[in-house]
Design an enzyme around this catalytic site. Structure first.
Site, short mmCIF file in Angstrom:
data_model
loop_
_atom_site.label_atom_id
_atom_site.label_comp_id
_atom_site.label_asym_id
_atom_site.label_seq_id
_atom_site.Cartn_x
_atom_site.Cartn_y
_atom_site.Cartn_z
CG ASP A 125 5.10 -7.88 -2.60
OD1 ASP A 125 3.97 -7.34 -2.62
OD2 ASP A 125 5.55 -8.55 -3.55
CB ILE A 126 0.91 -5.20 0.35
CG1 ILE A 126 -0.23 -5.22 1.37
CG2 ILE A 126 0.38 -5.04 -1.07
CD1 ILE A 126 -0.89 -3.87 1.59
CG ASN A 145 -6.90 3.81 -11.29
OD1 ASN A 145 -8.04 3.43 -11.56
ND2 ASN A 145 -5.82 3.29 -11.86
N GLY A 149 2.22 0.37 -9.84
CA GLY A 149 2.54 0.34 -8.42
C GLY A 149 1.90 -0.83 -7.69
CG ASP A 182 -4.41 -0.78 -8.84
OD1 ASP A 182 -4.97 -1.84 -8.57
OD2 ASP A 182 -4.95 0.15 -9.46
CB SER A 192 -1.78 9.14 -1.64
OG SER A 192 -3.12 9.13 -2.09
CB THR A 193 3.46 7.64 -0.34
OG1 THR A 193 3.58 6.21 -0.38
CG2 THR A 193 2.69 8.07 0.88
N GLY A 194 3.06 7.01 -3.81
CA GLY A 194 3.81 6.64 -5.00
C GLY A 194 3.54 7.64 -6.11
CB VAL A 195 1.83 7.18 -9.37
CG1 VAL A 195 1.28 8.05 -10.49
CG2 VAL A 195 2.76 6.12 -9.95
P1 ADP Z 1 -0.58 5.82 -5.38
O1 ADP Z 1 -1.08 6.00 -6.79
O2 ADP Z 1 -1.72 5.76 -4.36
O3 ADP Z 1 0.50 6.77 -5.03
P2 ADP Z 1 1.37 3.66 -5.76
O4 ADP Z 1 1.09 2.23 -6.01
O5 ADP Z 1 2.06 4.41 -6.85
O6 ADP Z 1 -0.04 4.31 -5.37
O7 ADP Z 1 2.21 3.81 -4.44
C1 ADP Z 1 1.69 3.66 -3.14
C2 ADP Z 1 2.75 3.05 -2.25
O8 ADP Z 1 2.78 1.63 -2.45
C3 ADP Z 1 4.17 3.55 -2.55
O9 ADP Z 1 4.80 3.83 -1.30
C4 ADP Z 1 4.82 2.36 -3.24
O10 ADP Z 1 6.22 2.32 -3.02
C5 ADP Z 1 4.12 1.21 -2.55
N1 ADP Z 1 4.15 -0.11 -3.21
C6 ADP Z 1 4.35 -0.41 -4.52
N2 ADP Z 1 4.30 -1.75 -4.70
C7 ADP Z 1 4.06 -2.30 -3.48
C8 ADP Z 1 3.91 -3.63 -2.98
N3 ADP Z 1 4.00 -4.70 -3.78
N4 ADP Z 1 3.67 -3.81 -1.64
C9 ADP Z 1 3.59 -2.74 -0.81
N5 ADP Z 1 3.71 -1.47 -1.21
C10 ADP Z 1 3.94 -1.25 -2.52
#
Ligand code: ADP
Length: 178
Positions: free
Chosen positions: A12-13, A26, A34, A36, A119-122
């Site tokens: 978890d970052i 965004n 996510g 953010d 960018s790899t999530g939503v």
């Molecule tokens: P985007 O809109 O840029 O795709 P997201 O937040 O939806 O952003 O996803 C970006 C990446 O961050 C995804 O791989 C997601 O699984 C990951 N992610 C979500 N929560 C965390 C967290 N707490 N720590 C690290 N990575 C995360």
């Protein structure tokens, strides 16, 4: 996995003990889901207040704030591209996110920085392709900017972790062998 200055971990970052964490924001910079959402929740309301004064951020660019309640002193907010089909400058814009974030880090004398998989999530960027761009861009930047001592790719799933490990293996490890 650790290769010179680059490390890949699953985690978890918001928990990372680094000088700066990168937020996949965004363009409004006013929070979202996510990573953010996780960063804003962990940092507290001071982060949103500071972000309100930044007047947004363009895709491929980055802006910096303080880290508030995070262990990190700084948050670098970058806006990744929304994946369409790969023909809308998605690769260049994603590379630009990593580069602009590192440029800001250098400007603020930040020596350690953690990235999520932007960018790899939503936003739907294919994970393997994104990981290769991330590793290549960071590797190229570090080669010409020695002040940055550590870059951690913080992956939120084992799939993301495996993609980054494979990219490090392909781009850095195998090419450094004699
Ligand atoms: P985007 O809109 O840029 O795709 P997201 O937040 O939806 O952003 O996803 C970006 C990446 O961050 C995804 O791989 C997601 O699984 C990951 N992610 C979500 N929560 C965390 C967290 N707490 N720590 C690290 N990575 C995360």
């Amino acid at each position: 996995m650790k290769t010179s200055k680059i490390a890949v971990i699953e985690g978890d970052i918001t928990q990372q003990q680094v000088e700066a964490v990168v937020n996949a924001a965004n363009s409004s910079l006013l929070g979202g889901g996510g990573v953010d959402g996780a960063i804003h929740r962990a940092a507290g309301s001071g982060l949103l207040e500071e972000c309100q004064g930044l007047k947004g951020c363009q895709t491929g660019d980055a802006k910096i704030t303080k880290g508030y309640n995070l262990p990190a002193n700084w948050v670098i907010h970058t806006v990744g591209p929304v994946w369409k089909d790969g023909t809308h400058h998605e690769d260049e814009l994603l590379a630009s996110c990593y580069r602009r974030s590192l440029e800001l880090a250098e400007e603020y004398n930040i020596r350690s920085i953690a990235f999520p998989a932007i960018s790899t999530g939503v936003y739907g960027f294919p994970a393997e392709r994104a990981a290769r761009i991330a590793v290549k861009t960071v590797q190229e930047f570090l080669a010409s900017h020695p002040a940055i001592e550590q870059v951690i790719f913080v992956c939120f799933s084992s799939h993301s972790y495996n993609c980054h490990r494979a990219a490090v293996e392909e781009i850095i490890v195998s090419r450094s062998k004699p």
